[in-house]
Design an enzyme around this catalytic site. Structure first.
Site, PDB file in Angstrom:
ATOM      1  N   TYR A  13      -3.324   5.164  -5.250  1.00  0.00           N
ATOM      2  CA  TYR A  13      -2.600   5.589  -4.056  1.00  0.00           C
ATOM      3  C   TYR A  13      -1.129   5.168  -4.114  1.00  0.00           C
ATOM      4  O   TYR A  13      -0.230   5.963  -3.807  1.00  0.00           O
ATOM      5  CB  TYR A  13      -3.294   4.988  -2.836  1.00  0.00           C
ATOM      6  CG  TYR A  13      -2.678   5.315  -1.499  1.00  0.00           C
ATOM      7  CD1 TYR A  13      -2.863   6.562  -0.909  1.00  0.00           C
ATOM      8  CD2 TYR A  13      -1.925   4.367  -0.802  1.00  0.00           C
ATOM      9  CE1 TYR A  13      -2.314   6.856   0.323  1.00  0.00           C
ATOM     10  CE2 TYR A  13      -1.380   4.653   0.432  1.00  0.00           C
ATOM     11  CZ  TYR A  13      -1.571   5.897   0.992  1.00  0.00           C
ATOM     12  OH  TYR A  13      -1.029   6.187   2.221  1.00  0.00           O
ATOM     13  N   LYS A  18       2.078   7.660  -4.138  1.00  0.00           N
ATOM     14  CA  LYS A  18       3.077   7.623  -3.068  1.00  0.00           C
ATOM     15  C   LYS A  18       4.467   7.251  -3.588  1.00  0.00           C
ATOM     16  O   LYS A  18       5.486   7.740  -3.073  1.00  0.00           O
ATOM     17  CB  LYS A  18       2.634   6.653  -1.974  1.00  0.00           C
ATOM     18  CG  LYS A  18       1.474   7.186  -1.132  1.00  0.00           C
ATOM     19  CD  LYS A  18       1.783   8.556  -0.554  1.00  0.00           C
ATOM     20  CE  LYS A  18       0.789   8.990   0.498  1.00  0.00           C
ATOM     21  NZ  LYS A  18       1.041  10.377   0.949  1.00  0.00           N
TER      22      LYS A  18
END
Length: 306
Positions: free
Chosen positions: A170, A174
Site C-alpha cells: 500500500y 501510494k
C-alpha cells in the site's frame, strides 16, 4: 445546490463507500454530473456488487444527475468502457477523481506476491489507466479546438508519504501515485488539464480493517451537515470539489493533505543537506566520516568535522 461545478462531468472511482462516496455526493452537490464507479468488492478486493447504486440514488434524490459503473479500475477493458460510459451518458468528461483502493496488510516476510501485485494494480495501475484514457479523450477535444479546464485528482496517504509498518504494498502504491501526479501534471498541463493529489484521513472500512483502533464507521450521508467530525469520510471532499472547479486552474502538480480541520500543502523530496568531495573521486573509508558528521550529525567519539 451550489453552481461551482455546474456543467462539469466527473468520474469518481471507488465511490460506493467511504471517502469516494463523500466525494461523489459533494461533487453532485455543487452541480456536477457524476459517474459513480465501484466494483462492489471487499476491502481486500474480493467479490463484486452494485454498491454504486446507493450513491446514485442519493444523488438523484437530492436533485442531481448520476449513473453507476461497476468496472474494475485495474482492468484495461473496464476502464476504457468507464470513460466511454461517461461520454456516452453526459457528452464529455471533465474531472477524474482516482479514489479506488484496497488493502492486504502483512509484514514483508509474510506478504505474498499476489498481495503485493493486487494492491499495486488497484491503486497505481488503476490511477494510471483512468488518467490514460481520460487524457486521450481530452487530447481529442483539444485538437478539435476546445479550450479545456479538465482535472485529475489522485489519492495518496500518510503511508505513501512517510511509510507505515505492515503496508509495503500500500505504501509503495501510494508513494508511486504521488510521483505519478507530478509527471502527469507536466505532461498534461499544456492541454489545460491540472493534476493534483490529496491525502485524506478518515474512518472508513479500510481503517477499520487495520484493527489497531476501535473505529466507528459512518458513511458521509449519515453525518449531519451541521456536525463536524474530524474523521468524517467526506472531510476532504470540499477540497476535491474546489480542485475540480475552474477556480483551481492555477494549482497543478501539488500534494495536499486534508486532516481534520487542516489542509496541508506538502513538499516533494528536497535537498536537506549536502557534502562535497572537492572535485575528487569518493573514497568509501572517508565517505563514512563525512556523511556521519555533516549529513546525519552522528555524535561519534573520535570523529571530528575537520
Amino acid at each position: 445546490m451550489s453552481h461551482l461545478l455546474e456543467g462539469k462531468v466527473a468520474l469518481v472511482t471507488g465511490a460506493g463507500h467511504g471517502i469516494g462516496r463523500g466525494h461523489a455526493l459533494e461533487l453532485a452537490r455543487h452541480g456536477a454530473q457524476v459517474v459513480v464507479n465501484d466494483l462492489g468488492g471487499s476491502v481486500s478486493g474480493e467479490g463484486s456488487g452494485k454498491d454504486a447504486d446507493d450513491v446514485v440514488r442519493l444523488i438523484k434524490e437530492a436533485g442531481g444527475e448520476a449513473i453507476a459503473d461497476y468496472g474494475d479500475v485495474s482492468s484495461d477493458a473496464d476502464v476504457e468502457l468507464m470513460i466511454g460510459r461517461a461520454v456516452d451518458a453526459f457528452g464529455k468528461l471533465d474531472v477524474v477523481v482516482n479514489n479506488a483502493g484496497i488493502v492486504r496488510d502483512k509484514v514483508v516476510w509474510k506478504m505474498t506476491p499476489e498481495d503485493f501485485d493486487k494492491v499495486i494494480a488497484v491503486h497505481l495501475r488503476g490511477t494510471w489507466l483512468t488518467s490514460h484514457y481520460a487524457a486521450q479523450h481530452w487530447r481529442e477535444r483539444a485538437k478539435a479546438g476546445e479550450r479545456l479546464n479538465a482535472r485529475i485528482i489522485n489519492t495518496t496517504s500518510g503511508a505513501g508519504l512517510v511509510g507505515n509498518f505492515g503496508q509495503s504494498n500500500y505504501a509503495a502504491a501510494k508513494a508511486a501515485v504521488a510521483g505519478l501526479t507530478l509527471t502527469l501534471s507536466l505532461e498534461l498541463g499544456r492541454t489545460g488539464v491540472t493534476v493534483n493529489c490529496i491525502g485524506p484521513a478518515a474512518n472508513t472500512r479500510i481503517t477499520a480493517s487495520v484493527g489497531k483502533w476501535d473505529v466507528r464507521i459512518r458513511e458521509a450521508d449519515e453525518i449531519d451537515g451541521d456536525e463536524f467530525d474530524p474523521m468524517d469520510p467526506a472531510v476532504s471532499s470540499p477540497l476535491v470539489a474546489w480542485l475540480a472547479s475552474d477556480e483551481a486552474g492555477y494549482v497543478n502538480g501539488q500534494v495536499l493533505r486534508a486532516i481534520g480541520d487542516k489542509i496541508h500543502l506538502m513538499q516533494p523530496w528536497t535537498e536537506a543537506a549536502s557534502v562535497s568531495n572537492g572535485g575528487k573521486r569518493w573514497d568509501a573509508a572517508e565517505l563514512g566520516r563525512l556523511l556521519g558528521t555533516r549529513l546525519f550529525r552522528v555524535q561519534t567519539p573520535g570523529l571530528s568535522i575537520g
